[in-house]
Design an enzyme around this catalytic site. Structure first.
Site, PDB file in Angstrom:
ATOM      1  N   ASP A 113     -16.041  -0.250  -1.323  1.00 36.55           N
ATOM      2  CA  ASP A 113     -15.654  -1.574  -1.297  1.00 36.55           C
ATOM      3  C   ASP A 113     -15.883  -2.280  -0.135  1.00 36.55           C
ATOM      4  OD1 ASP A 113     -13.606  -3.853  -1.262  1.00 36.55           O
ATOM      5  OD2 ASP A 113     -11.918  -3.175  -1.685  1.00 36.55           O
ATOM      6  N   LYS A 148      -4.586   2.392 -10.449  1.00 33.51           N
ATOM      7  CA  LYS A 148      -5.078   2.706  -9.172  1.00 33.51           C
ATOM      8  C   LYS A 148      -3.956   2.832  -8.137  1.00 33.51           C
ATOM      9  CE  LYS A 148      -7.422  -0.344  -5.784  1.00 33.51           C
ATOM     10  NZ  LYS A 148      -8.413  -1.253  -5.687  1.00 33.51           N
ATOM     11  N   SER A 207      -3.423  -2.312  -9.486  1.00 28.41           N
ATOM     12  CA  SER A 207      -3.553  -1.522  -8.229  1.00 28.41           C
ATOM     13  C   SER A 207      -2.272  -1.474  -7.390  1.00 28.41           C
ATOM     14  CB  SER A 207      -4.268  -2.332  -6.991  1.00 28.41           C
ATOM     15  OG  SER A 207      -4.197  -1.946  -5.638  1.00 28.41           O
ATOM     16  N   GLU A 233     -12.006   5.402  -4.159  1.00 21.79           N
ATOM     17  CA  GLU A 233     -12.326   4.122  -3.613  1.00 21.79           C
ATOM     18  C   GLU A 233     -12.441   4.228  -2.022  1.00 21.79           C
ATOM     19  OE1 GLU A 233     -10.680   0.727  -5.204  1.00 21.79           O
ATOM     20  OE2 GLU A 233     -11.353  -0.685  -3.664  1.00 21.79           O
ATOM     21  N   ASP A 284      -7.470   4.397  -3.887  1.00 20.30           N
ATOM     22  CA  ASP A 284      -8.126   3.539  -2.842  1.00 20.30           C
ATOM     23  C   ASP A 284      -7.088   3.851  -1.489  1.00 20.30           C
ATOM     24  OD1 ASP A 284      -9.349   1.648  -1.467  1.00 20.30           O
ATOM     25  OD2 ASP A 284      -8.409  -0.159  -2.889  1.00 20.30           O
ATOM     26  N   GLY A 296      -9.558  -6.944  -6.390  1.00 15.73           N
ATOM     27  CA  GLY A 296      -8.684  -8.091  -6.011  1.00 15.73           C
ATOM     28  C   GLY A 296      -8.087  -8.135  -4.599  1.00 15.73           C
ATOM     29  N   LYS A 349      -2.917   3.111  -4.049  1.00 19.16           N
ATOM     30  CA  LYS A 349      -3.295   3.136  -2.659  1.00 19.16           C
ATOM     31  C   LYS A 349      -2.766   4.652  -2.025  1.00 19.16           C
ATOM     32  CE  LYS A 349      -4.587  -1.113  -2.062  1.00 19.16           C
ATOM     33  NZ  LYS A 349      -6.111  -1.536  -1.706  1.00 19.16           N
ATOM     34  N   LYS A 367     -16.121  -7.834  -5.083  1.00 12.73           N
ATOM     35  CA  LYS A 367     -15.164  -9.218  -4.538  1.00 12.73           C
ATOM     36  C   LYS A 367     -16.044 -10.330  -4.211  1.00 12.73           C
ATOM     37  CE  LYS A 367     -11.431  -5.788  -3.360  1.00 12.73           C
ATOM     38  NZ  LYS A 367     -10.667  -5.307  -2.018  1.00 12.73           N
TER      39      LYS A 367
HETATM   40  O1  OSB Z   1      -8.786  -2.603  -1.189  1.00 11.17           O
HETATM   41  O2  OSB Z   1      -8.769  -3.445  -3.229  1.00 11.17           O
HETATM   42  C1  OSB Z   1      -8.286  -3.500  -2.119  1.00 11.17           C
HETATM   43  C2  OSB Z   1      -5.454  -5.705  -1.755  1.00 11.17           C
HETATM   44  C3  OSB Z   1      -5.699  -6.527  -0.279  1.00 11.17           C
HETATM   45  C4  OSB Z   1      -6.662  -5.811   0.090  1.00 11.17           C
HETATM   46  C5  OSB Z   1      -7.414  -5.057  -0.574  1.00 11.17           C
HETATM   47  C6  OSB Z   1      -7.394  -4.503  -1.508  1.00 11.17           C
HETATM   48  C7  OSB Z   1      -6.216  -4.783  -2.201  1.00 11.17           C
HETATM   49  C8  OSB Z   1      -5.986  -4.385  -3.618  1.00 11.17           C
HETATM   50  C9  OSB Z   1      -5.174  -5.240  -4.532  1.00 11.17           C
HETATM   51  O3  OSB Z   1      -6.251  -3.249  -4.009  1.00 11.17           O
HETATM   52  C10 OSB Z   1      -5.820  -5.649  -5.792  1.00 11.17           C
HETATM   53  C11 OSB Z   1      -4.972  -7.100  -6.353  1.00 11.17           C
HETATM   54  O4  OSB Z   1      -5.222  -8.175  -5.947  1.00 11.17           O
HETATM   55  O5  OSB Z   1      -4.234  -6.507  -7.419  1.00 11.17           O
HETATM   56 MG    MG Z   2     -10.293  -1.597  -2.244  1.00 13.40          MG
END
Ligand code: OSB
Ligand code: MG
Length: 368
Positions: A238, A161, A135, A213, A188, A290, A163, A262
């Protein structure tokens, strides 16, 4: 199983680099660890609540309160047949899944260690290796993003992925597709878009993303139904999915075609496994999300990812992507093929580094 003692610890760990999403930027993680003693074994869990109530309403402060004042009094008074029974005993607590999951996952680790078996086997896992993706946060420039993506692809990660948020979406995706037409690519949004943005989201179809996402409201299943009806690209939920009931509703309504799992968001291993089983029956693939976890949370994520319906690469990546030194031994590593070997030792299969954890601890409370 009798849980005799639980220790709550807040540790603070600076991220190697800031992580930015549509919700904001994180530079130092405040992490609530839960250590339990049960049946002569010690187990560790990580409460995945964030520093602020932006991803969910839980924060490490609310989680501490719920764990100390509501979870612990129930758990300490009970004798459980196994850790699998803990979730149902906490059902009267509404929400606060990250708090409940922090302790529940620690108890699973303790049980697996007491039996001398790997946690993933106790959970019913079926694979000795899991597929890993990354991510990638919002960057200051497109150049910086492309560099980050190239680095992760070279390291072997199977899926990228990124953001996104309004103003950082079409351009970055277009650039990545120009350079990497065939990679598994997804975005995401962490709930950053609204109905007005449907035309923009539909324009992303031409990039053949694996999925989008959580584009819309964190508690808005219906808006996702409307969007999914208009799009071929699968929507993955999510933030919207906190329970088996939410998963049933989302699948039944057609709000998504994929569910990100999660442990914290759904309340631990038992809750996750139930949602996983439902998704399997309904042909909705899962993958493990994560929350910028330390090694303890990462280890639990790896164990969960061995369940049969985790058929897509997850967000569980190497410790070294986030931490100068992780709090487990060995650190989580990823092969050049983009896989993580599932450990064969008892419990989570990684040993917490006690001295380092002590050093990082800023407060501690023993519940007994
Ligand atoms: O939306 O998946 C998410 C990290 C913090 C809060 C929300 C998200 C995330 C990530 C990080 O996408 C994924 C990781 O821990 O590597
Ligand atoms: Mg997410």
């Amino acid at each position: 199983m009798r849980i005799r003692k639980a220790t709550l610890r807040e540790i603070q760990m600076p991220l190697l680099a800031p992580f930015e999403t549509s919700m904001g930027r994180t530079t130092v993680r405040r992490i609530l660890l839960v250590e339990v003693e049960a049946d002569g074994a010690t187990g560790w869990g990580e409460c995945t609540a964030s520093e602020d109530p932006f991803y969910s309403y839980e924060t490490i402060e609310t989680a501490w309160h719920i764990l100390r004042d509501f979870v612990w009094p129930v758990v300490k008074a009970r004798e459980y047949g196994s850790a699998a029974e803990i979730w149902d005993s906490l059902e009267h607590i509404r929400g606060h899944n990250m708090a409940r999951g922090g302790l529940e996952t620690a108890a699973w680790d303790a049980e697996a260690r007491a039996q001398g078996v790997p946690l993933w086997k106790l959970l019913g896992g079926v694979r000795g290796e899991i597929s890993s993706g990354v991510s990638i946060g919002i960057k200051q420039s497109l150049d910086e993003l492309l560099l980050a993506v190239n680095t992760e692809l070279l390291a072997g990660y199977q899926r990228i992925k990124i953001k996104v948020k309004p103003g950082w979406d079409e351009k970055p995706v277009e650039l990545l597709r120009q350079h990497h037409p065939l990679i598994k690519l997804m975005v995401d949004a962490n709930s950053a878009y609204r109905r007005d943005d449907f035309p923009l989201l539909k324009r992303l179809e031409r990039f053949f993303l694996m999925m989008i996402e959580q584009p819309l409201g964190y508690d808005d299943l219906y808006a996702h139904v409307e969007l999914q009806k208009q799009m071929d690209t699968p929507i993955c939920l999510d933030e919207c999915i906190h329970s088996l009931a939410h998963a049933q509703a989302a699948i039944g309504m057609g709000a998504c075609r994929i569910i990100n799992m999660k442990l914290g968001r759904v309340g631990g291993h038992t809750a996750a496994r139930r949602i996983h089983d439902l998704c399997g029956e309904r042909s909705i693939p899962n993958w493990c999300g994560g929350m910028l976890e330390s090694g303890i949370g990462r280890a639990h994520n790896i164990a969960m990812s061995t369940l049969p319906n985790f058929t897509l690469p997850g967000d569980v990546s190497a410790s070294a992507r986030y931490w100068a030194e992780d709090i487990i031994e060995p650190a989580v590593t990823v092969s050049p093929q983009g896989t993580i070997k599932v450990p064969t030792g008892p419990g989570i299969g990684f040993e917490p580094k006690r001295a380092l954890i002590e050093k990082l601890t800023v407060r501690q409370e023993v519940l007994a």
